[in-house]
Design a protein around this motif. Structure first.
Motif, PDB file in Angstrom:
ATOM      1  N   MET A  39      88.381 136.568  46.941  1.00  0.00           N
ATOM      2  CA  MET A  39      87.258 135.418  47.360  1.00  0.00           C
ATOM      3  C   MET A  39      87.691 134.232  46.877  1.00  0.00           C
ATOM      4  O   MET A  39      87.869 133.228  47.727  1.00  0.00           O
ATOM      5  N   MET A  40      88.354 134.156  45.736  1.00  0.00           N
ATOM      6  CA  MET A  40      88.720 132.816  45.488  1.00  0.00           C
ATOM      7  C   MET A  40      90.024 132.300  45.908  1.00  0.00           C
ATOM      8  O   MET A  40      90.174 131.063  46.252  1.00  0.00           O
ATOM      9  N   MET A  41      90.964 133.184  46.139  1.00  0.00           N
ATOM     10  CA  MET A  41      92.421 132.802  46.688  1.00  0.00           C
ATOM     11  C   MET A  41      92.114 132.536  48.417  1.00  0.00           C
ATOM     12  O   MET A  41      92.866 131.648  48.604  1.00  0.00           O
ATOM     13  N   MET A  42      90.982 132.815  48.782  1.00  0.00           N
ATOM     14  CA  MET A  42      91.036 132.153  50.203  1.00  0.00           C
ATOM     15  C   MET A  42      90.614 130.952  50.040  1.00  0.00           C
ATOM     16  O   MET A  42      90.950 129.937  51.085  1.00  0.00           O
ATOM     17  N   SER A  43      89.881 130.443  49.138  1.00  0.00           N
ATOM     18  CA  SER A  43      89.578 128.835  49.115  1.00  0.00           C
ATOM     19  C   SER A  43      91.057 128.107  48.647  1.00  0.00           C
ATOM     20  O   SER A  43      91.411 127.175  49.071  1.00  0.00           O
ATOM     21  N   PHE A  44      91.724 128.711  47.539  1.00  0.00           N
ATOM     22  CA  PHE A  44      92.686 128.197  47.094  1.00  0.00           C
ATOM     23  C   PHE A  44      94.193 128.274  48.284  1.00  0.00           C
ATOM     24  O   PHE A  44      94.960 127.414  48.427  1.00  0.00           O
ATOM     25  N   GLY A  45      94.139 129.321  49.155  1.00  0.00           N
ATOM     26  CA  GLY A  45      94.934 129.393  50.101  1.00  0.00           C
ATOM     27  C   GLY A  45      94.747 128.379  51.118  1.00  0.00           C
ATOM     28  O   GLY A  45      95.480 127.969  51.770  1.00  0.00           O
ATOM     29  N   ALA A  46      93.414 128.062  51.348  1.00  0.00           N
ATOM     30  CA  ALA A  46      93.015 127.051  52.521  1.00  0.00           C
ATOM     31  C   ALA A  46      93.531 125.607  52.075  1.00  0.00           C
ATOM     32  O   ALA A  46      93.926 124.791  52.636  1.00  0.00           O
ATOM     33  N   LEU A  47      93.306 125.395  50.511  1.00  0.00           N
ATOM     34  CA  LEU A  47      93.762 124.036  49.847  1.00  0.00           C
ATOM     35  C   LEU A  47      95.166 123.911  50.038  1.00  0.00           C
ATOM     36  O   LEU A  47      95.737 122.811  50.478  1.00  0.00           O
ATOM     37  N   GLY A  48      95.879 124.935  49.838  1.00  0.00           N
ATOM     38  CA  GLY A  48      97.521 124.775  50.138  1.00  0.00           C
ATOM     39  C   GLY A  48      97.894 124.449  51.568  1.00  0.00           C
ATOM     40  O   GLY A  48      98.428 123.553  51.767  1.00  0.00           O
ATOM     41  N   LEU A  49      97.364 125.428  52.514  1.00  0.00           N
ATOM     42  CA  LEU A  49      97.737 125.504  53.768  1.00  0.00           C
ATOM     43  C   LEU A  49      97.580 124.083  54.570  1.00  0.00           C
ATOM     44  O   LEU A  49      98.191 123.570  55.251  1.00  0.00           O
ATOM     45  N   ILE A  50      96.202 123.918  54.244  1.00  0.00           N
ATOM     46  CA  ILE A  50      95.467 122.716  55.032  1.00  0.00           C
ATOM     47  C   ILE A  50      96.010 121.244  54.727  1.00  0.00           C
ATOM     48  O   ILE A  50      96.232 120.428  55.267  1.00  0.00           O
ATOM     49  N   GLY A  51      96.176 121.432  53.276  1.00  0.00           N
ATOM     50  CA  GLY A  51      96.819 120.165  52.746  1.00  0.00           C
ATOM     51  C   GLY A  51      98.374 119.706  53.345  1.00  0.00           C
ATOM     52  O   GLY A  51      98.640 118.647  53.671  1.00  0.00           O
ATOM     53  N   ALA A 101      94.081 110.369  52.431  1.00  0.00           N
ATOM     54  CA  ALA A 101      93.785 111.239  51.389  1.00  0.00           C
ATOM     55  C   ALA A 101      92.569 111.659  51.157  1.00  0.00           C
ATOM     56  O   ALA A 101      92.183 112.970  51.240  1.00  0.00           O
ATOM     57  N   PHE A 102      91.719 110.830  51.473  1.00  0.00           N
ATOM     58  CA  PHE A 102      90.185 111.081  51.561  1.00  0.00           C
ATOM     59  C   PHE A 102      89.887 112.057  52.823  1.00  0.00           C
ATOM     60  O   PHE A 102      89.071 113.292  52.544  1.00  0.00           O
ATOM     61  N   GLN A 103      90.186 111.883  53.857  1.00  0.00           N
ATOM     62  CA  GLN A 103      90.096 112.897  54.961  1.00  0.00           C
ATOM     63  C   GLN A 103      90.604 114.229  54.664  1.00  0.00           C
ATOM     64  O   GLN A 103      90.109 115.092  55.317  1.00  0.00           O
ATOM     65  N   ALA A 104      91.804 114.327  54.159  1.00  0.00           N
ATOM     66  CA  ALA A 104      92.497 115.593  54.000  1.00  0.00           C
ATOM     67  C   ALA A 104      91.629 116.349  53.068  1.00  0.00           C
ATOM     68  O   ALA A 104      91.625 117.700  53.450  1.00  0.00           O
ATOM     69  N   THR A 105      90.778 116.109  52.261  1.00  0.00           N
ATOM     70  CA  THR A 105      89.919 116.744  51.376  1.00  0.00           C
ATOM     71  C   THR A 105      88.912 117.340  52.048  1.00  0.00           C
ATOM     72  O   THR A 105      88.468 118.331  51.984  1.00  0.00           O
ATOM     73  N   PHE A 106      88.399 116.522  53.289  1.00  0.00           N
ATOM     74  CA  PHE A 106      87.124 117.144  54.039  1.00  0.00           C
ATOM     75  C   PHE A 106      87.884 118.162  54.973  1.00  0.00           C
ATOM     76  O   PHE A 106      87.173 119.308  54.951  1.00  0.00           O
ATOM     77  N   ALA A 107      89.153 118.060  55.558  1.00  0.00           N
ATOM     78  CA  ALA A 107      89.723 119.264  56.069  1.00  0.00           C
ATOM     79  C   ALA A 107      89.970 120.392  55.429  1.00  0.00           C
ATOM     80  O   ALA A 107      89.557 121.493  55.682  1.00  0.00           O
ATOM     81  N   ILE A 108      90.188 120.290  54.147  1.00  0.00           N
ATOM     82  CA  ILE A 108      90.406 121.556  53.215  1.00  0.00           C
ATOM     83  C   ILE A 108      88.952 122.465  53.009  1.00  0.00           C
ATOM     84  O   ILE A 108      89.108 123.201  53.121  1.00  0.00           O
ATOM     85  N   ILE A 109      87.915 121.472  52.609  1.00  0.00           N
ATOM     86  CA  ILE A 109      86.786 122.064  52.129  1.00  0.00           C
ATOM     87  C   ILE A 109      86.026 122.798  53.260  1.00  0.00           C
ATOM     88  O   ILE A 109      85.486 123.899  53.240  1.00  0.00           O
ATOM     89  N   THR A 110      86.233 122.051  54.721  1.00  0.00           N
ATOM     90  CA  THR A 110      85.592 122.867  55.810  1.00  0.00           C
ATOM     91  C   THR A 110      86.225 124.146  55.943  1.00  0.00           C
ATOM     92  O   THR A 110      85.419 125.002  56.334  1.00  0.00           O
ATOM     93  N   VAL A 111      87.712 124.178  55.866  1.00  0.00           N
ATOM     94  CA  VAL A 111      87.957 125.528  55.976  1.00  0.00           C
ATOM     95  C   VAL A 111      87.935 126.605  55.259  1.00  0.00           C
ATOM     96  O   VAL A 111      87.284 127.790  55.608  1.00  0.00           O
ATOM     97  N   ALA A 112      87.810 126.380  53.947  1.00  0.00           N
ATOM     98  CA  ALA A 112      87.298 127.049  52.901  1.00  0.00           C
ATOM     99  C   ALA A 112      85.887 127.625  53.120  1.00  0.00           C
ATOM    100  O   ALA A 112      85.432 128.792  52.649  1.00  0.00           O
TER     101      ALA A 112
END
Length: 421
Positions: A39-51, A101-112
């Motif tokens: 479960m936690m890896m899906m959030s961290f995976g999104a962080l890496g990929l979408i970043g 940078a600010f908008q990148a974090t929005f994209a990451i959290i939305t996918v996660a």
């Protein structure tokens, strides 16, 4: 360049980035012990990929400039790889890269956020494929519909895509989405519903069977989310001013009220207020205030929180009534809460809401925005998920699900109580 506002945006971006690890704890505590790493890896995976995708081409799609503001899908070729935003114009209020940078974090959290609907039963590789394709075809364009801005040919400032700027040309008012009720929460919630339908129900799915294995993780995650949400909401003003302060106060008031409302409904309905209910109520209030934080008086933010907390507490049981397995209540909290916050503005937005000196126009455009994003995201997510399921397979085997997928998918265990060496 305003160094104060630049610092404000960069700090807000860091706060929003913290929300994704916070979400990992929130979701991780809600699943069973043998699925916590997955479960936690899906959030961290999104962080890496979408970043990475955001730098390569995500920003270019989400912010194609003024020429793309009235179209549902556009791309700025010069922004691929961020090549045309590296320099700061002399008259700029802040460096373009700060906004990137600010908008990148929005994209990451939305996918996660989407991942919570498929907890305990999804393959990590399939999830990563879905995350990349969905971000490309859904999140990046929808962000453009809502947030895109630029200078028009006559030099005037044009803010917003077709949902905000375009609807204003037709109805006299544009849809209000200060920090992402449509682009983030309705978008993620609709995709979560689609994936829950594609992957089907967990083995033994029924009320009371799947219980959170670590409530302290859930509370920790909720606290980190709330902390980061101040950057999410106040930071969306892109300036340290009075509107940012209003958004900040409303980000205290609404989730606090929602927390209390959730606990009250839970006490009446189930007999006991729970820690999971407190965390879920706070998140529901945060979701609902996201589109509205810059457009409501604080007293109306409290009312919104009370409504969101109570309704979302009841909405999470829809999955048992309707038979879809949204594992961690992404639909009940993010989709329902996002709809409540977005539509609420049609009644109580300062100056334009139906009960605040305006007419029905604001409510109409809020509804158009909400349901356009909902339908677009649901349909595309269902198609993407279905193709992945039919090709590489999205869901793990039933026996792996029952055993817990951490060791099968990642070769790790969340909790090791003995040393076998």
């Amino acid at each position: 360049m305003d160094q104060g506002n630049t610092a404000f945006i960069l700090i807000a971006a860091a706060l929003v980035l913290l929300m994704t690890p916070g979400l990992a704890f929130f979701y991780g505590g809600l699943v069973k012990a043998k699925s916590v790493i997955s479960m936690m890896m899906m959030s961290f995976g999104a962080l890496g990929l979408i970043g990475v995708l955001w730098v390569l081409y995500g920003y270019a799609i989400a912010f194609p400039g003024a020429e793309g503001t009235l179209f549902p899908w556009a791309i700025d070729g010069g922004a691929i790889g961020l090549t045309n935003v590296l320099e700061t114009p002399e008259d700029a209020a802040y460096p373009p890269l700060a906004f990137v940078a600010f908008q990148a974090t929005f994209a990451i959290i939305t996918v996660a956020l989407v991942s919570g609907a498929i907890a305990d039963r999804a393959k990590f590789g399939a999830w990563m494929v879905f995350a990349g394709v969905w971000a490309t075809l859904v999140y990046f364009p929808v962000a453009s519909w809502v947030f895109n801005f630029g200078l028009a040919d006559d030099g005037s400032f044009a803010y917003g895509g077709w949902i905000t700027h375009g609807l204003q040309d037709v109805f006299g008012v544009g849809a209000i989405d200060f920090a992402g009720g449509t682009a983030v929460h309705i978008n993620a919630g609709a995709a979560a519903l689609a994936l829950a339908l594609v992957l089907g129900r967990r083995v033994g799915f029924q009320k009371g069977v799947h219980v959170p294995h670590n409530p302290p993780f859930v509370l920790l995650g909720a606290g980190l989310l709330w902390f980061g949400w101040f950057g999410f909401n106040a930071g969306s003003e892109l300036a340290a001013d009075g509107t940012a302060a209003l958004a900040f106060v409303n980000t205290i008031a609404a989730p606090a009220a929602a927390l209390l409302a959730w606990l009250l409904v839970e006490k009446i309905k189930d007999g006991k207020p729970t820690s999971i209910g407190a965390a879920s109520g706070a998140v529901a209030g945060l979701v609902a205030i996201t589109p509205a934080c810059g457009s409501l008086d604080p007293i109306w933010a409290i009312v919104l929180g009370l409504i969101a907390g109570a309704v979302c507490c009841l909405a999470i049981d829809l999955k048992f009534t309707l038979g879809f397995d949204d594992s961690l209540d992404v639909v009940g909290i993010h989709l329902v809460g996002g709809l409540i916050g977005t539509l609420y503005l049609g009644f109580f937005a300062r100056g334009t809401g139906l009960f605040m000196g305006g007419d029905a126009s604001q409510l109409i455009v809020q509804a158009i925005a909400a349901f356009a994003v909902l339908i677009y995201s649901f349909v595309l997510a269902f198609i993407i998920g279905w193709i992945i399921q039919k090709t590489m397979g999205f869901r793990v085997k039933n026996e792996d699900e029952l055993a817990g997928i951490d060791t099968v998918v990642h070769g790790e265990e969340g909790y090791v109580f003995t040393d076998a060496r």
